[in-house]
Design a protein around this motif. Sequence first.
Motif, PDB file in Angstrom:
ATOM      1  N   PRO A  41      -0.118 -31.498 -25.731  1.00 29.60           N
ATOM      2  CA  PRO A  41      -1.030 -30.398 -25.402  1.00 29.60           C
ATOM      3  C   PRO A  41      -2.122 -30.855 -24.448  1.00 29.60           C
ATOM      4  N   LYS A  42      -2.336 -30.076 -23.391  1.00 35.59           N
ATOM      5  CA  LYS A  42      -3.365 -30.411 -22.392  1.00 35.59           C
ATOM      6  C   LYS A  42      -4.136 -29.151 -22.047  1.00 35.59           C
ATOM      7  N   GLY A  43      -5.205 -29.306 -21.316  1.00 35.20           N
ATOM      8  CA  GLY A  43      -5.966 -28.157 -20.834  1.00 35.20           C
ATOM      9  C   GLY A  43      -6.631 -27.400 -21.960  1.00 35.20           C
ATOM     10  N   ASP A  44      -6.281 -26.131 -22.095  1.00 35.10           N
ATOM     11  CA  ASP A  44      -6.890 -25.289 -23.125  1.00 35.10           C
ATOM     12  C   ASP A  44      -6.377 -25.606 -24.524  1.00 35.10           C
ATOM     13  N   ASP A  45      -5.390 -26.473 -24.640  1.00 33.25           N
ATOM     14  CA  ASP A  45      -4.843 -26.836 -25.943  1.00 33.25           C
ATOM     15  C   ASP A  45      -5.055 -28.309 -26.272  1.00 33.25           C
ATOM     16  N   GLY A  46      -5.773 -29.040 -25.428  1.00 29.33           N
ATOM     17  CA  GLY A  46      -5.979 -30.467 -25.637  1.00 29.33           C
ATOM     18  C   GLY A  46      -6.844 -30.749 -26.852  1.00 29.33           C
ATOM     19  N   PHE A  47      -6.658 -31.928 -27.424  1.00 28.39           N
ATOM     20  CA  PHE A  47      -7.409 -32.331 -28.618  1.00 28.39           C
ATOM     21  C   PHE A  47      -7.892 -33.761 -28.434  1.00 28.39           C
ATOM     22  N   GLY A  48      -8.399 -34.030 -27.245  1.00 25.60           N
ATOM     23  CA  GLY A  48      -8.839 -35.382 -26.930  1.00 25.60           C
ATOM     24  C   GLY A  48     -10.185 -35.720 -27.551  1.00 25.60           C
ATOM     25  N   LEU A  49     -10.597 -36.944 -27.335  1.00 21.00           N
ATOM     26  CA  LEU A  49     -11.859 -37.442 -27.881  1.00 21.00           C
ATOM     27  C   LEU A  49     -13.040 -36.655 -27.328  1.00 21.00           C
ATOM     28  N   PHE A  53     -15.696 -34.538 -29.634  1.00 23.97           N
ATOM     29  CA  PHE A  53     -17.132 -34.837 -29.602  1.00 23.97           C
ATOM     30  C   PHE A  53     -17.923 -33.596 -29.213  1.00 23.97           C
ATOM     31  N   PHE A  54     -17.465 -32.901 -28.164  1.00 22.92           N
ATOM     32  CA  PHE A  54     -18.183 -31.718 -27.697  1.00 22.92           C
ATOM     33  C   PHE A  54     -18.150 -30.601 -28.747  1.00 22.92           C
ATOM     34  N   PHE A  55     -17.038 -30.488 -29.486  1.00 24.81           N
ATOM     35  CA  PHE A  55     -16.969 -29.491 -30.555  1.00 24.81           C
ATOM     36  C   PHE A  55     -18.029 -29.765 -31.601  1.00 24.81           C
ATOM     37  N   ARG A  56     -18.121 -31.007 -32.046  1.00 24.49           N
ATOM     38  CA  ARG A  56     -19.113 -31.339 -33.088  1.00 24.49           C
ATOM     39  C   ARG A  56     -20.533 -31.120 -32.580  1.00 24.49           C
ATOM     40  N   PHE A  57     -20.765 -31.459 -31.319  1.00 25.80           N
ATOM     41  CA  PHE A  57     -22.094 -31.249 -30.729  1.00 25.80           C
ATOM     42  C   PHE A  57     -22.420 -29.753 -30.682  1.00 25.80           C
ATOM     43  N   ARG A  87      -6.135 -26.145 -32.339  1.00 21.21           N
ATOM     44  CA  ARG A  87      -5.806 -27.310 -31.510  1.00 21.21           C
ATOM     45  C   ARG A  87      -5.375 -28.493 -32.362  1.00 21.21           C
ATOM     46  N   ARG A  88      -6.006 -28.657 -33.509  1.00 21.61           N
ATOM     47  CA  ARG A  88      -5.663 -29.754 -34.397  1.00 21.61           C
ATOM     48  C   ARG A  88      -4.234 -29.596 -34.916  1.00 21.61           C
ATOM     49  N   ALA A  89      -3.876 -28.372 -35.322  1.00 20.90           N
ATOM     50  CA  ALA A  89      -2.517 -28.117 -35.806  1.00 20.90           C
ATOM     51  C   ALA A  89      -1.491 -28.345 -34.699  1.00 20.90           C
ATOM     52  N   ASN A  91      -1.787 -30.363 -32.158  1.00 20.90           N
ATOM     53  CA  ASN A  91      -1.714 -31.801 -31.924  1.00 20.90           C
ATOM     54  C   ASN A  91      -0.898 -32.487 -33.025  1.00 20.90           C
ATOM     55  N   GLU A  92      -1.053 -32.041 -34.267  1.00 23.10           N
ATOM     56  CA  GLU A  92      -0.266 -32.617 -35.357  1.00 23.10           C
ATOM     57  C   GLU A  92       1.218 -32.300 -35.192  1.00 23.10           C
ATOM     58  N   GLN A  93       1.529 -31.085 -34.715  1.00 25.15           N
ATOM     59  CA  GLN A  93       2.928 -30.732 -34.443  1.00 25.15           C
ATOM     60  C   GLN A  93       3.504 -31.638 -33.369  1.00 25.15           C
ATOM     61  N   TRP A  94       2.723 -31.883 -32.319  1.00 30.28           N
ATOM     62  CA  TRP A  94       3.192 -32.733 -31.231  1.00 30.28           C
ATOM     63  C   TRP A  94       3.441 -34.148 -31.736  1.00 30.28           C
ATOM     64  N   LYS A  95       2.518 -34.672 -32.573  1.00 28.76           N
ATOM     65  CA  LYS A  95       2.692 -36.025 -33.099  1.00 28.76           C
ATOM     66  C   LYS A  95       3.916 -36.120 -33.995  1.00 28.76           C
ATOM     67  N   ALA A  96       4.160 -35.077 -34.818  1.00 30.46           N
ATOM     68  CA  ALA A  96       5.331 -35.086 -35.686  1.00 30.46           C
ATOM     69  C   ALA A  96       6.618 -35.021 -34.857  1.00 30.46           C
ATOM     70  N   ALA A  97       6.630 -34.218 -33.808  1.00 27.86           N
ATOM     71  CA  ALA A  97       7.818 -34.130 -32.954  1.00 27.86           C
ATOM     72  C   ALA A  97       8.048 -35.434 -32.209  1.00 27.86           C
ATOM     73  N   LYS A  98       6.965 -36.100 -31.818  1.00 27.09           N
ATOM     74  CA  LYS A  98       7.087 -37.370 -31.105  1.00 27.09           C
ATOM     75  C   LYS A  98       7.623 -38.460 -32.039  1.00 27.09           C
ATOM     76  N   ALA A  99       7.157 -38.467 -33.268  1.00 23.62           N
ATOM     77  CA  ALA A  99       7.622 -39.477 -34.236  1.00 23.62           C
ATOM     78  C   ALA A  99       9.069 -39.216 -34.651  1.00 23.62           C
ATOM     79  N   LYS A 100       9.442 -37.947 -34.718  1.00 26.44           N
ATOM     80  CA  LYS A 100      10.796 -37.571 -35.119  1.00 26.44           C
ATOM     81  C   LYS A 100      11.812 -37.891 -34.026  1.00 26.44           C
ATOM     82  N   GLY A 101      11.416 -37.642 -32.777  1.00 26.74           N
ATOM     83  CA  GLY A 101      12.366 -37.791 -31.662  1.00 26.74           C
ATOM     84  C   GLY A 101      12.307 -39.106 -31.096  1.00 26.74           C
TER      85      GLY A 101
END
Length: 101
Positions: A41-49, A53-57, A87-89, A91-101
């Motif tokens: 996920p990138k752009g409007d769906d990114g979940f980067g650092l 940080f900006f969300f918490r701020f 976005r968190r969900a 990102n978790e889907q992407w990580k699960a698909a990456k680990a599975k494949g």
Amino acid sequence: MPDDKHPPLSSSSTGGGDPAEPSAIHDPEGTPAPETPMTKPKGDDGFGLGYRFFFRFQYALLHVIGPPRLTASMDPRTKLKQDYDRRRALNEQWKAAKAKG
């Protein structure tokens, strides 16, 4: 004189031609279509650092100097939290698909 560019009209897509050629209409083995790998996920769906940080701020800033609690559809803190959870969900889907494949 036969026309070499066009096949004869009497041949059908299943009767004529190369029998080894796969058909898009009929799949006797029932093989599933290959899944396209999920992209990061990138752009409007990114979940980067930076986003986290900006969300918490923003969330803390809205808590201190933001408007009072409004209805769920109008509250900016609720909207921020919903976007964060989405976005968190994703990102978790992407990580699960990456680990599975």
